[in-house]
Design a protein around this motif. Structure first.
Motif, mmCIF file in Angstrom:
data_model
loop_
_atom_site.group_PDB
_atom_site.id
_atom_site.type_symbol
_atom_site.label_atom_id
_atom_site.label_comp_id
_atom_site.label_asym_id
_atom_site.label_seq_id
_atom_site.Cartn_x
_atom_site.Cartn_y
_atom_site.Cartn_z
ATOM 1 N N GLN A 159 0.832 -1.211 0.000
ATOM 2 C CA GLN A 159 0.000 0.000 0.000
ATOM 3 C C GLN A 159 0.861 1.253 0.000
ATOM 4 O OE1 GLN A 159 -2.337 -1.001 3.468
ATOM 5 N NE2 GLN A 159 -4.088 -1.660 2.244
ATOM 6 N N SER A 160 1.928 1.232 0.760
ATOM 7 C CA SER A 160 2.836 2.387 0.797
ATOM 8 C C SER A 160 3.489 2.616 -0.565
ATOM 9 C CB SER A 160 3.925 2.179 1.863
ATOM 10 O OG SER A 160 3.358 2.116 3.153
ATOM 11 N N THR A 161 3.895 1.539 -1.203
ATOM 12 C CA THR A 161 4.524 1.635 -2.522
ATOM 13 C C THR A 161 3.573 2.251 -3.535
ATOM 14 O OG1 THR A 161 5.938 -0.297 -2.119
ATOM 15 C CG2 THR A 161 5.537 0.305 -4.417
ATOM 16 N N ARG A 163 0.780 4.052 -2.957
ATOM 17 C CA ARG A 163 0.393 5.426 -2.610
ATOM 18 C C ARG A 163 1.446 6.443 -3.050
ATOM 19 N NH1 ARG A 163 -1.119 3.348 2.754
ATOM 20 N NH2 ARG A 163 -3.383 3.026 2.817
#
Length: 200
Positions: A159-161, A163
């Protein structure tokens, strides 16, 4: 599956290792016959499940248009797809080096599958190890993948990647990877792109 999903608002059944339209049709017919039988026996069941195919065999690439027209959804099993595409058993240490997800043929085949699925408006997802690799996800996003199937432990990092990623930049990255024809050129392209500095 049909009985267990009797009260589900939606139900999907995906057939693995499909290598031909004939196999897919046979599998679909088996489900339809099961529905007929359950109706006759007056047993609760889901009446109309969505039927999809797991793309793991290279044989599907050349008939992807036809499969996309018949399937309700598709999922690319990248581990097996790469292994069979390159005839390299990833679990065999003697040939594991030949298992290369970044091989130009693998990248182009993935892009083609996604493109043809989109043309038929069929949802397509990706599962397998590359679905959660931070350095491979930009390529997947760049070719149009919007559904990734991963183990829950990988979700936070994934999810961080995503976003932090610019879709436009991912598309440019994918185009550049698809424009080269050797693994050495692919590695050079990868080195030239610094995803750590990307922003949403």
């Amino acid at each position: 599956i049909l009985r267990a999903g009797a009260h589900s608002p939606s139900l999907g059944i995906m057939f693995p290792m499909i290598s031909s339209i004939d196999e897919f049709r046979t599998a679909c017919q088996t489900v339809r016959q099961a529905i007929v039988t359950l109706n006759e026996e007056n047993l609760p069941h889901h009446p109309e499940p969505k039927l999809g195919a797991m793309i793991e065999l290279p044989a599907i690439v050349e008939i992807i248009d036809e499969l996309a027209r018949e399937a309700d959804f598709l999922s690319i099993g990248t581990n097996d797809f790469t292994q069979y595409m390159l005839a390299a058993d990833r679990t065999n240490k003697h040939v594991a080096a030949y298992y290369q997800p970044y091989h130009p043929s693998v990248l182009r085949a993935l892009a083609r599958i996604v493109q043809r699925a989109a043309a038929s408006r069929v949802p397509v997802s990706v599962c397998g190890e590359v679905a959660h690799h931070e350095d491979f996800v930009p390529f997947l996003i760049g070719i149009g993948i919007r559904r990734l199937s991963v183990d829950p432990q990988f979700l936070p990092a994934l999810q961080s990647t995503i976003r932090a990623m610019s879709v436009t930049r991912a598309e440019d990255y994918a185009k550049e990877l698809l424009s080269v024809s050797t693994t050495a050129q692919v590695e050079q392209v990868r080195k030239e792109w610094d995803w750590s500095s990307d922003s949403a």
